[in-house]
Design an enzyme around this catalytic site. Structure first.
Site, PDB file in Angstrom:
ATOM      1  N   PHE A 225      30.983  75.752  97.516  1.00  0.00           N
ATOM      2  CA  PHE A 225      31.674  76.010  96.240  1.00  0.00           C
ATOM      3  C   PHE A 225      31.963  77.482  95.986  1.00  0.00           C
ATOM      4  O   PHE A 225      32.184  77.880  94.841  1.00  0.00           O
ATOM      5  CB  PHE A 225      30.870  75.427  95.074  1.00  0.00           C
ATOM      6  CG  PHE A 225      30.384  74.028  95.300  1.00  0.00           C
ATOM      7  CD1 PHE A 225      31.289  72.984  95.409  1.00  0.00           C
ATOM      8  CD2 PHE A 225      29.036  73.739  95.417  1.00  0.00           C
ATOM      9  CE1 PHE A 225      30.858  71.689  95.631  1.00  0.00           C
ATOM     10  CE2 PHE A 225      28.596  72.442  95.651  1.00  0.00           C
ATOM     11  CZ  PHE A 225      29.507  71.415  95.753  1.00  0.00           C
ATOM     12  N   ILE A 451      33.771  72.233 103.849  1.00  0.00           N
ATOM     13  CA  ILE A 451      32.588  72.311 102.984  1.00  0.00           C
ATOM     14  C   ILE A 451      32.424  71.045 102.150  1.00  0.00           C
ATOM     15  O   ILE A 451      31.614  70.995 101.240  1.00  0.00           O
ATOM     16  CB  ILE A 451      32.627  73.575 102.094  1.00  0.00           C
ATOM     17  CG1 ILE A 451      33.846  73.564 101.162  1.00  0.00           C
ATOM     18  CG2 ILE A 451      32.633  74.830 102.956  1.00  0.00           C
ATOM     19  CD1 ILE A 451      33.872  74.722 100.149  1.00  0.00           C
ATOM     20  N   GLY A 452      33.238  70.049 102.468  1.00  0.00           N
ATOM     21  CA  GLY A 452      33.107  68.772 101.770  1.00  0.00           C
ATOM     22  C   GLY A 452      34.408  68.074 101.413  1.00  0.00           C
ATOM     23  O   GLY A 452      34.430  66.858 101.250  1.00  0.00           O
ATOM     24  N   GLY A 687      46.833  72.889  96.902  1.00  0.00           N
ATOM     25  CA  GLY A 687      45.380  72.743  96.752  1.00  0.00           C
ATOM     26  C   GLY A 687      45.037  71.959  95.500  1.00  0.00           C
ATOM     27  O   GLY A 687      45.745  72.019  94.493  1.00  0.00           O
ATOM     28  N   GLU A 690      40.013  72.705  93.269  1.00  0.00           N
ATOM     29  CA  GLU A 690      39.559  73.520  92.145  1.00  0.00           C
ATOM     30  C   GLU A 690      40.340  73.173  90.882  1.00  0.00           C
ATOM     31  O   GLU A 690      39.805  73.146  89.778  1.00  0.00           O
ATOM     32  CB  GLU A 690      39.700  75.000  92.498  1.00  0.00           C
ATOM     33  CG  GLU A 690      38.785  75.312  93.669  1.00  0.00           C
ATOM     34  CD  GLU A 690      38.910  76.702  94.234  1.00  0.00           C
ATOM     35  OE1 GLU A 690      38.160  77.568  93.781  1.00  0.00           O
ATOM     36  OE2 GLU A 690      39.731  76.906  95.131  1.00  0.00           O
TER      37      GLU A 690
HETATM   38 MO1  MOS Z   1      35.945  78.364  96.299  1.00  0.00          MO
HETATM   39  S1  MOS Z   1      35.215  79.415  94.697  1.00  0.00           S
HETATM   40  O1  MOS Z   1      37.502  78.765  96.433  1.00  0.00           O
HETATM   41  O2  MOS Z   1      34.866  78.357  97.505  1.00  0.00           O
END
Ligand code: MOS
Length: 723
Positions: A225, A451-452, A687, A690
């Site tokens: 994250f 990362i997931g 994206g 986020e």
């Molecule tokens: Mo994220 S805060 O773009 O890993």
């Protein structure tokens, strides 16, 4: 599209749930030694003495590293480097590394170290510290748009409000860790990372060696994250100990140590003035924001920039400055800046709408920006209005009553709120090495991370689509510095960036196959250009005449090739500069509040997102759900509390640092409003990982106002604030 846009389970899913997927601390290395970090008990001052003798004599201990016997880093810059000096810059700063034959031995020995300090009074309260001139860091702010003071003066209705967001920590499931060993002058590091190239560059600099001498591997990441975006301080000390001891060293954080200086979302205080005419049209906004940074390094995030592109407002002014505190440096945390700014702006517009007696969704329609109000440029695509329609319909927004406290469910006060989110649709330079083999299999290597969000799967889908093979024939690998450089997995840029590299490589491979086909089948493909043909099910064929087709295996055979290798570097197009490229979305939340006890339940959430083309709706849906759940945490739970007397973070475990659990999450659904965007990148993707969080905390806070009539501007909204 055969594969893009269709749901696909994670290609790495089975490996993950069966334990076959190796996370960094799990890599088998021969004869590893184990490191354990010792941290400072004070927040500011100097170490005057350290007694490490008992630790050194403790069973299994190989060495204790402190500032007096640790290799000095050759890296320049202000980033914190551990064990370099006796100066204490923040509480829980690492001050020693104990290395032993086992983890337990190292951890026990760490408890035997005695430290004496000369202590100074720390300043960790951002609001208090901001009152001191010498602690302020002025940032360059963008020029004022129009004349906000006049705009405010001419408004029929105005609000003025202050919003605060506490420090929050990422708290991924997998704690930080690394394994390092040396083979001669070559360093090998397994590090939990969002970007192996960044770690490699950092380690090469720190040891003063060429980057080619360093290899970094990070195949699976159990959540990050943003906490693993920047090189952390621990890979260097792990590699330093491995070099000194001539033995592999493994280091793993405890949960408490996840609060020891790898970054966090900064404390933010924001002041908004907003004015509108009776018709609801916004006349002016001023937005002042401060957030904390460290004394030794500046970190800023764009908490004020977000609002400037959100609504059609003629007059707008933003000021964002930093305050130096005796805390470690903050870092990016999911939707950095945007979600903090949105909590303020999206709460403020709700406050103004209520004053005007205008429905808050209507208020957002009235002020809808058809082009970017900041730059005047058109959006490459923006289906936010459609998100309003789709989301409101699914949510049942029309049932909402404007007046607070007018909806009830037994003892529970019911409220509904919404919030908008936007996030940049960026693309970063990215490389991929794509190999199409004669047997119809594909191998791809790119030094990105997963990362997931499901990058392994998304990239497999993209390769299958454009190389005309089934997904089971594709092996996509990432997380190694042996592969072409790719951006760190941050800012939600991966699919746009790495996906475009795979697409570009696939196009070049198609071009070569077409040339081969033309050469051999002189009658076929005569006038065909690369745009006229496609690779499907192992065939190269004309798009408009499917009888004109040839098996790819045949082309390989005839030309006696075993494989075609394409290393492609994808760059953002020049055309992008003529447009504003962003993803947009809206979150709708329903809450129920127990008036007597102040308990809040988020009973229903609908999110509608416009983020270009969705490659894998299954993992994309998970992303949006995760963002919304994070929004619940940010609105109601997350809070790193600091005891300002000692400058110490107190909530350093999952008993005290609250995040949503299953019982906190009820009905969540997400809708995608697809956009066809030919500008943003060749795949038309934006994206989303986020974006889904940005409007969520405000939507919940606004729903709580609608339920209770109480406007809580200080996160998290805990029961005590509602009673
Ligand atoms: Mo994220 S805060 O773009 O890993």
């Amino acid at each position: 599209m055969r594969y893009i846009g269709k749901e696909m389970s994670r290609v790495d899913g089975v490996a993950k749930v069966t334990g076959k997927a190796k996370y960094v601390a799990e890599f088998p290395v021969k004869n590893p030694a184990y490191g354990f970090i010792v941290t400072s008990e004070i927040a500011k001052g100097t170490i005057t003495s350290m007694n490490t003798r008992s630790a050194e004599n403790s069973a299994g201990v190989l060495k204790v590293y402190t500032h007096s016997n640790t290799l000095k880093t050759a890296a320049k810059g202000n980033a914190f480097a551990a064990l370099q000096s006796p100066n204490i810059l923040f509480s829980n700063q690492p001050i020693a590394l104990v290395v032993a034959d086992t983890y337990e031995q190292a951890r026990y020995a760490a408890s035997l170290i005695e430290v004496k300090y000369s202590e100074e009074k720390p300043q960790t309260d951002t609001i208090e510290t901001n009152k001191q001139v010498e602690q302020k860091v002025d940032r360059r702010n963008p020029p004022t748009r129009g004349n906000p003071q006049t705009g405010l003066a001419n408004s029929d209705v105005r609000i003025e409000a202050e919003y605060t967001i506490p420090i929050e920590h990422h708290n991924p499931m997998e704690m930080h860790g690394a394994i390092a060993f040396w083979e001669g002058d070559k360093l090998m590091v397994f590090d939990k990372s969002q970007g192996v190239y960044g770690v490699r560059g950092h380690l090469a600099q720190s040891f003063g060696i060429p980057t080619e001498k360093v290899s970094v591997v990070s195949l699976f990441v159990g959540g990050a994250f943003g906490s693993s975006l920047k090189p952390n301080y621990y890979p260097f000390i792990t590699a330093m100990a491995a070099k000194d001891l001539k033995r592999p060293v493994k280091l793993n954080y405890t949960r408490r140590q996840m609060f020891t200086g790898h970054g966090y979302r900064p404390f933010t205080h924001q002041k908004i003035k907003m004015g509108a005419g009776k018709d609801g049209k916004l006349q002016a906004v001023t937005h002042e924001s401060i957030s904390n940074t460290a004394t030794y390094e500046n970190f800023s995030e764009n908490s004020t920039g977000f609002g400037r592109t959100l609504y059609k407002v003629p007059n707008y002014d933003t000021k964002y400055n930093l305050v130096k505190t005796d805390l470690p440096t903050p870092v990016w945390m999911r939707a950095p800046g945007a979600v903090s700014g949105a909590f303020a702006i999206e709460s403020a517009i709700d406050e103004l709408a209520y004053k005007l007696k205008i429905d808050p969704l209507e208020m957002r329609r009235i002020n809808y920006a058809e082009k970017d109000p900041e730059s005047g440029k058109p959006y490459s695509s923006k289906e936010l209005m459609k998100c309003f329609d789709v989301g409101a319909e699914k949510f049942g927004w029309s049932k909402r009553k404007l007046e607070p406290r007018s909806m009830k469910d037994g003892n529970w006060l019911v409220g509904m709120g919404c919030g908008i989110g936007t996030w940049g649709a960026w693309q970063a330079p990215a490389g991929a090495k794509v190999t199409l083999r004669a047997d119809g299999t594909v191998h791809i290597g790119s030094a990105t991370a997963d990362i997931g969000p499901g990058t392994y799967t998304t990239m497999t889908i993209i390769a299958s689509e454009f190389l005309g093979v089934t997904p089971d024939k594709v092996k996509f690998e990432l997380g190694k510095t042996d592969f072409p450089r790719a951006p760190s997995q941050g800012g939600s840029v991966t699919t746009a960036s790495v996906g475009s590299a795979i697409y570009g490589a696939a196009m070049n491979i198609k071009k070569k196959l077409l040339a081969a086909a033309k050469h051999f089948h002189t009658e076929m493909f005569k006038t065909a250009t690369v745009e006229d043909v496609e690779l499907v099910n192992g065939y190269l064929r004309m798009k408009n005449d499917k009888s004109e087709s040839v098996p790819v295996t045949q082309l390989f055979e005839i030309y006696d090739q075993k494989e075609l290798v394409e290393i492609y570097q994808a760059m953002p197009s020049k055309e992008r500069a003529n447009y504003t490229t962003m993803g947009h979305g809206i979150q709708f939340a329903e809450v129920k509040v127990d008036e007597d006890l102040g308990i809040v339940k988020v009973t229903k959430v609908i999110e509608a997102t416009a983020c270009g083309r969705v490659v894998n709706p299954l993992t994309a849906h998970s992303q949006e759900m995760g963002g919304m759940i994070w929004g619940i945490g940010m609105a109601l739970h997350e809070d790193t509390q600091i005891d300002h007397r000692y400058g110490r973070m107190m909530t350093t475990n999952f008993a005290d640092y609250h995040i949503p659990s299953n019982a906190d999450v009820n009905y969540i659904n997400t809708e995608f409003v697809e956009e066809e965007d030919k500008i943003v990148n060749p795949l038309g993707v934006k994206g989303m990982g986020e974006l889904c969080l940005v409007g969520a905390p405000a939507a919940i806070a606004n729903a709580i106002f609608n339920a209770t009539g109480k406007r809580i501007r200080d996160l998290p909204i805990t029961p005590d604030k509602l009673i």
